[in-house]
Scaffold this motif. Structure first.
Motif, PDB file in Angstrom:
ATOM      1  N   ALA A 281       0.831  -1.210   0.000  1.00 59.15           N
ATOM      2  CA  ALA A 281       0.000   0.000   0.000  1.00 59.15           C
ATOM      3  C   ALA A 281       0.862   1.255   0.000  1.00 59.15           C
ATOM      4  CB  ALA A 281      -0.930  -0.010   1.215  1.00 59.15           C
ATOM      5  N   ILE A 282       2.021   1.195   0.661  1.00 61.52           N
ATOM      6  CA  ILE A 282       2.960   2.331   0.644  1.00 61.52           C
ATOM      7  C   ILE A 282       3.463   2.547  -0.778  1.00 61.52           C
ATOM      8  CG2 ILE A 282       5.193   3.179   1.459  1.00 61.52           C
ATOM      9  CD1 ILE A 282       4.734   1.540   4.029  1.00 61.52           C
ATOM     10  N   LYS A 283       3.870   1.446  -1.429  1.00 63.14           N
ATOM     11  CA  LYS A 283       4.404   1.536  -2.797  1.00 63.14           C
ATOM     12  C   LYS A 283       3.363   2.120  -3.750  1.00 63.14           C
ATOM     13  CE  LYS A 283       5.215  -0.051  -7.094  1.00 63.14           C
ATOM     14  NZ  LYS A 283       4.223  -0.099  -8.196  1.00 63.14           N
ATOM     15  N   GLU A 284       2.094   1.763  -3.550  1.00 66.81           N
ATOM     16  CA  GLU A 284       1.037   2.223  -4.440  1.00 66.81           C
ATOM     17  C   GLU A 284       0.853   3.734  -4.386  1.00 66.81           C
ATOM     18  OE1 GLU A 284      -0.404   0.357  -6.640  1.00 66.81           O
ATOM     19  OE2 GLU A 284       0.604  -1.445  -5.949  1.00 66.81           O
ATOM     20  N   ARG A 285       1.345   4.390  -3.338  1.00 64.83           N
ATOM     21  CA  ARG A 285       1.207   5.840  -3.204  1.00 64.83           C
ATOM     22  C   ARG A 285       2.529   6.555  -3.511  1.00 64.83           C
ATOM     23  NH1 ARG A 285      -3.780   6.869  -1.124  1.00 64.83           N
ATOM     24  NH2 ARG A 285      -3.290   9.066  -0.851  1.00 64.83           N
ATOM     25  N   MET A 286       3.395   5.864  -4.247  1.00 68.54           N
ATOM     26  CA  MET A 286       4.707   6.435  -4.579  1.00 68.54           C
ATOM     27  C   MET A 286       4.756   6.948  -6.003  1.00 68.54           C
ATOM     28  SD  MET A 286       7.644   3.992  -2.934  1.00 68.54           S
ATOM     29  CE  MET A 286       8.971   5.057  -3.535  1.00 68.54           C
ATOM     30  N   PHE A 323       1.399  10.984  -0.033  1.00 72.01           N
ATOM     31  CA  PHE A 323       2.103  10.403  -1.163  1.00 72.01           C
ATOM     32  C   PHE A 323       3.603  10.581  -0.929  1.00 72.01           C
ATOM     33  CE2 PHE A 323      -2.055  11.055  -2.998  1.00 72.01           C
ATOM     34  CZ  PHE A 323      -2.203   9.987  -3.867  1.00 72.01           C
ATOM     35  N   TYR A 324       4.392   9.817  -1.678  1.00 73.18           N
ATOM     36  CA  TYR A 324       5.843   9.838  -1.490  1.00 73.18           C
ATOM     37  C   TYR A 324       6.529   9.904  -2.859  1.00 73.18           C
ATOM     38  CZ  TYR A 324       3.437   7.239   2.124  1.00 73.18           C
ATOM     39  OH  TYR A 324       2.501   6.824   3.038  1.00 73.18           O
ATOM     40  N   GLN A 375       2.605  12.165 -13.349  1.00 68.95           N
ATOM     41  CA  GLN A 375       2.313  11.579 -12.038  1.00 68.95           C
ATOM     42  C   GLN A 375       2.036  12.669 -11.006  1.00 68.95           C
ATOM     43  OE1 GLN A 375       4.733   7.972 -10.922  1.00 68.95           O
ATOM     44  NE2 GLN A 375       5.872   8.546 -12.764  1.00 68.95           N
ATOM     45  N   PHE A 376       2.725  13.807 -11.124  1.00 72.03           N
ATOM     46  CA  PHE A 376       2.424  14.955 -10.255  1.00 72.03           C
ATOM     47  C   PHE A 376       0.970  15.397 -10.461  1.00 72.03           C
ATOM     48  CE2 PHE A 376       7.085  16.723 -10.015  1.00 72.03           C
ATOM     49  CZ  PHE A 376       7.431  15.669  -9.200  1.00 72.03           C
ATOM     50  N   ARG A 377       0.537  15.431 -11.708  1.00 72.12           N
ATOM     51  CA  ARG A 377      -0.839  15.847 -12.002  1.00 72.12           C
ATOM     52  C   ARG A 377      -1.850  14.927 -11.322  1.00 72.12           C
ATOM     53  NH1 ARG A 377       1.472  16.535 -17.296  1.00 72.12           N
ATOM     54  NH2 ARG A 377       1.600  18.770 -17.852  1.00 72.12           N
ATOM     55  N   ILE A 378      -1.554  13.642 -11.333  1.00 75.64           N
ATOM     56  CA  ILE A 378      -2.475  12.665 -10.713  1.00 75.64           C
ATOM     57  C   ILE A 378      -2.632  12.960  -9.222  1.00 75.64           C
ATOM     58  CG2 ILE A 378      -2.740  10.229 -10.089  1.00 75.64           C
ATOM     59  CD1 ILE A 378      -1.385   9.574 -12.820  1.00 75.64           C
ATOM     60  N   ILE A 379      -1.510  13.279  -8.557  1.00 76.41           N
ATOM     61  CA  ILE A 379      -1.564  13.621  -7.128  1.00 76.41           C
ATOM     62  C   ILE A 379      -2.412  14.875  -6.910  1.00 76.41           C
ATOM     63  CG2 ILE A 379      -0.187  14.518  -5.211  1.00 76.41           C
ATOM     64  CD1 ILE A 379       2.006  12.634  -5.968  1.00 76.41           C
ATOM     65  N   LEU A 419      -5.316  23.405 -12.935  1.00 80.89           N
ATOM     66  CA  LEU A 419      -4.361  22.324 -12.702  1.00 80.89           C
ATOM     67  C   LEU A 419      -2.940  22.717 -13.079  1.00 80.89           C
ATOM     68  CD1 LEU A 419      -3.780  19.417 -11.860  1.00 80.89           C
ATOM     69  CD2 LEU A 419      -4.414  18.674 -14.175  1.00 80.89           C
ATOM     70  N   GLU A 420      -2.756  23.400 -14.202  1.00 85.82           N
ATOM     71  CA  GLU A 420      -1.400  23.741 -14.637  1.00 85.82           C
ATOM     72  C   GLU A 420      -0.758  24.761 -13.696  1.00 85.82           C
ATOM     73  OE1 GLU A 420       0.409  22.100 -17.000  1.00 85.82           O
ATOM     74  OE2 GLU A 420      -1.354  20.821 -16.773  1.00 85.82           O
ATOM     75  N   LYS A 421      -1.558  25.667 -13.149  1.00 87.31           N
ATOM     76  CA  LYS A 421      -1.033  26.628 -12.174  1.00 87.31           C
ATOM     77  C   LYS A 421      -0.605  25.898 -10.909  1.00 87.31           C
ATOM     78  CE  LYS A 421      -2.361  30.735  -9.499  1.00 87.31           C
ATOM     79  NZ  LYS A 421      -2.244  30.160  -8.155  1.00 87.31           N
TER      80      LYS A 421
END
Length: 858
Positions: A281-286, A323-324, A375-379, A419-421
């Motif tokens: 579960a930790i890995k899934e939030r990386m 997230f990490y 991936q940043f956008r997903i967070i 989102l882009e800002k």
């Protein structure tokens, strides 16, 4: 040009096919078995020895050695397990030492994956090493195991290298299929070829349908399935781990080594409290691969300990949705933004500080790959427009022995706009955390603790800011730091083992930093209403007057005075955290002025026995599992019914230097006492002989022009550096608050400027407005205890404190002999005083049982 010089591979027909290997070539062999690579490596080594070339074998893998010890072949044994940075730098040092036109045989670099967890880091190693070898006009052989790496990694290696060959073999024959040969071409070069293992010089080009059919049959058999090879080895490992039993301890430990590190104490705690499902579960939030860093580990571990041991109390904790960003992303960022050479050069002690500014700026101006940005956008889409904080989570942070408290940045993102800002704001925050690895205080800390040569792997912890919205203001109801052991015992009725907390209203920045004209509420958990240092008459002066918060309308971090922010706060909340100065409000009322005079004391929260007992038992439970005192950072939010939730943000071992021993204080004549106090100290029991005293004269410092006060701080730093080399025990006597950012409150030193001082005493001087603020809970506190600094506050008008202002009247000030002061600095002689007590019995004794501390000549 040397790069065009032709080199014999030891296989004559291969030289013809490739139009020779050239100086500067990196040659990558993609193989199925190590014996295939050994065949070609042996050929070039034998030829190089015959031609009296400088030939080097770099041994680091677990496979059978390619070569045994022999004359004229240099063998370096390297430790890949030391980490990407240390290993890469060691290889570069060897290349630099061996010089130009050397030949290198590397062990199979696929095995680096075993030590570094991912294809990405193996690719990064090749990406930074290959160009350096090219610059040195070397010839270097590398090998990769087919099917063990993602297509993306292989593509990057193929793009970087000069020669890339596919190798297949049967019992008697080896097939060679060149895929890339840089800067040369022939009409048969990129056809498959075969060589008989016995007839090593005879290479046959496969051009007939029959020969090609046999070759492609073999190639198809060896080819790795495409769906799996689209994944990095990191992802493949976790896919397989998901299929394993939750009770598979071997798999659990492997996951720990990939995500957490190798600290046995931490690993054992993780394995005790987490199962495989928890770890995955930790890995899934990386984002990316690598480790999650000390801060993230501490947060997760402390929460899990509470969950496993305190089910009812765990219901009071907010659900974490952090997230990490893995450590591999940090290293990849440095590699992709051309920072790696600077990073390597910084390892040289002469460049350690001088290159930091250049590297810092380069980090800040870099860019992330589109894959990482996505991936940043997903967070950001997950958090929506909730404010978040981007926090450093270095591998060196929050460990047993080194906390690195406050050395690296944490950046709030209000997270408003499109989102882009929000992505732009978030990227700047991540870069700022990465760049903080070059902060002077961080570099100084690493140097002092022998960490300047170790890998500084920076992960990042991303957390939703826990808080409440009041109009356009967003902040926690309270924030705090807590200590399971209170080495700051300011009253005889305090039990240090009960622990303590330091509370502020609003964001926690004021709980961990020393702020001007503001005092957090310090609470001993066994006697919450005891107030250190101050009597009732000065409670207003020594309390919190400003609040840090996030302005949702303007999208920025802000600080405001309490009366200004109080206007928009609900009454139930104000009753929890504020108190009124009724006497002052009455005076204003008599002048027909309706002015609210308030100060933050968190009184309503402190009187909530349920909250106090919850914090206390949480810390005690975590301490028991750690088998070591701990400190935590937390927030707490209430509603109008006074229900609350606690967000456990951080946990780390408390650095206490084993100061639990009892001290017997010898008798001393009163005229020989420099100072004595009951309470108002920090650091536990101690007995120190003092060699040097540095005194900052309060009145002279007060009269010094504002802009020159910074010079005093820099001179203290210079003395600190000079005495470091002389191994002296130093006592610093300084007015007001040490390390403040406001020179009118004290001397604005950085910790690096007092890092070698053993005892620090803050002296009150009311005439100038200097008042100590005991450092417990601030980042300076962590620096003090980790470096073994003893702290005392010497307070005027305190019946339990004595300070002999005439103690040094007959002592000679030797400051001018130690540091040269020019004419414009002559006034500093009256301000900075240095006294030598090496041949005198000047001692400091402090006993934790009686809370008594005496410093004097015994």
């Amino acid at each position: 040009m040397p790069a065009l010089n032709k080199i014999n591979s030891g296989i004559q027909d291969l030289d013809k096919v490739l139009d020779y290997i050239r100086l500067g070539d990196n040659v990558v062999w993609q193989i199925s078995r190590i014996e295939e690579y050994a065949f070609f490596a042996e050929a070039i080594v034998n030829k190089a020895i015959d031609e009296k070339r400088n030939i080097i074998y770099l041994r680091f893998a677990q496979h059978k050695p390619l070569f045994k010890k022999q004359d004229k072949l240099k063998i370096y044994r390297l430790k890949a397990e030391s980490g990407f940075e240390s290993f890469t730098i060691k290889v570069h040092e060897i290349i630099n030492a061996e010089g130009k036109e050397s030949f290198y045989i590397f062990d199979c670099i696929s095995e680096l994956q075993t030590f570094w967890t991912s294809d990405l880091m193996m690719g990064n190693f090749f990406f930074v090493t290959c160009p350096y070898l090219f610059e040195q006009d070397t010839v270097a052989y590398f090998s990769l195991i087919r099917g063990k790496h993602s297509f993306d990694t292989i593509a990057k290696i193929r793009e970087t290298t000069q020669v890339f060959l596919n190798i297949y073999s049967t019992e008697n024959e080896i097939y060679i299929h060149p895929l890339k040969v840089w800067n040369r071409y022939s009409n048969i070069m990129f056809l498959p070829h075969k060589i008989n293992k016995e007839k090593k010089d005879t290479l046959i080009t496969l051009s007939s349908a029959l020969d090609l059919n046999n070759f492609y049959k073999l190639a198809e058999k060896k080819f790795f399935k495409q769906d799996e090879q689209n994944l990095d080895s990191w992802d493949r490992f976790f896919l397989n781990a998901k299929k394993k039993s939750q009770n598979n301890s071997r798999i659990a430990k492997k996951i720990c080594e990939k995500l957490i590190g190798k600290d046995e104490r931490i690993i054992n705690l993780i394995l005790k409290h987490f199962n495989i499902k928890d770890l995955i579960a930790i890995k899934e939030r990386m984002i990316g691969s690598g480790k999650i860093g000390g801060k993230a580990i501490g947060m997760l571990l402390s929460r899990k300990i509470v969950e496993n041991n305190l089910r009812r109390k765990f219901s009071k904790l907010e659900v974490h949705d952090s997230f990490y960003i893995g450590t591999d992303v940090f290293y990849t960022y440095l590699v992709q933004n051309d920072c790696w050479k600077l990073r390597i050069n910084q390892r040289n002690k002469n460049n350690y500080f001088s290159l930091a500014k250049i590297l810092k700026q380069k980090i800040l101006s870099g860019s992330f790959s589109e894959n990482i940005r996505e991936q940043f956008r997903i967070i950001l889409e997950y958090y929506g427009q909730n404010p978040i904080i981007v926090r450093s989570s270095s591998l060196l942070e929050d460990s047993f022995g080194n906390a690195f408290a406050g050395k690296y940045e944490s950046v709030f993102c209000v997270n408003s706009g499109n989102l882009e800002k929000r992505l732009s704001e978030f990227e700047k925050a991540v870069k700022k955390v990465y760049a903080s690895t070059q902060n002077k205080s961080a570099l100084e800390y690493r140097l002092k603790h022998g960490q300047d040569k170790t890998d500084e792997q920076m992960a990042i912890l991303i957390q939703r800011v826990s808080g409440v919205t009041f109009s356009n203001i967003y902040m926690p109801c309270i924030s705090g730091v807590g200590y399971s052991y209170n080495s700051y015992r300011w009253h005889k009725n305090i039990n240090p083992a009960a622990g303590m907390v330091r509370l502020v209203v609003g964001l926690g920045t004021r709980a961990v930093e020393r702020t001007e004209n503001d005092y957090p509420r310090i609470v001993s958990l066994d006697n919450p209403n005891l107030i250190p240092l101050t009597d009732n008459e000065s409670r207003f002066e020594h309390s919190q007057h400003k609040i840090d918060f996030l302005d949702l309308k303007e999208g920025v971090f802000k600080t405001s005075e309490l009366p200004e922010i109080s206007k928009i706060l609900p009454l139930w909340y104000k009753n929890l955290v504020f108190e009124h100065d009724w006497e002052m409000e009455s005076k204003y009322s008599q002048m027909n002025k309706n002015i609210e005079v308030i100060f933050a004391t968190c009184k309503g929260i402190i009187n909530n026995s349920n909250f106090i007992s919850t914090i206390k038992i949480i810390m005690k439970t975590i301490q028991k599992e750690y088998n070591y005192p701990i400190d935590i950072e937390f927030t707490c939010n209430f509603n109008n019914k006074l229900d609350y939730t606690i967000n456990l943000l951080q946990c780390r071992p408390l650095q206490i230097e084993n100061r639990f021993i009892n001290i017997v204080i010898p008798k001393i004549c009163s005229e020989n006492v420099l100072f004595q106090t009951i309470g108002n100290t920090m650091g536990g029991a101690t007995a120190e002989k003092i060699d040097i005293v540095i005194q900052i004269d309060p009145l002279s410092y007060y009269n010094l022009p504002y802009n020159k006060k910074y010079i005093v701080a820099r001179k203290i730093g210079l003395l600190n550096k000079i005495f470091e080399k002389k191994d002296k025990t130093i006592l610093l006597l300084t007015p007001g608050r040490i390390g403040t950012k406001s020179p009118e409150l004290g001397v604005p030193v950085m910790f690096s400027e007092i890092s070698n001082i053993k005892i620090i005493c803050e002296i009150s001087f009311k005439k100038a407005g200097y008042m100590p603020e005991l450092s417990f809970g601030s980042h300076f506190f962590n620096d003090f205890v980790e470096t073994g600094i003893f702290y005392a506050a010497i307070l005027e008008d305190n019946p339990n404190t004595k300070f002999n202002t005439y103690f040094f009247i007959n002592e000679k000030n030797i400051v001018n002999k130690i540091i040269k002061l020019n004419k414009s600095e002559s006034e500093l002689k009256k301000i900075i005083k240095v006294f030598n007590f090496e041949n005198r019995n000047l001692y400091l004794y402090s006993d934790i049982l009686t809370s008594k501390t005496i410093c004097g000549i015994f």
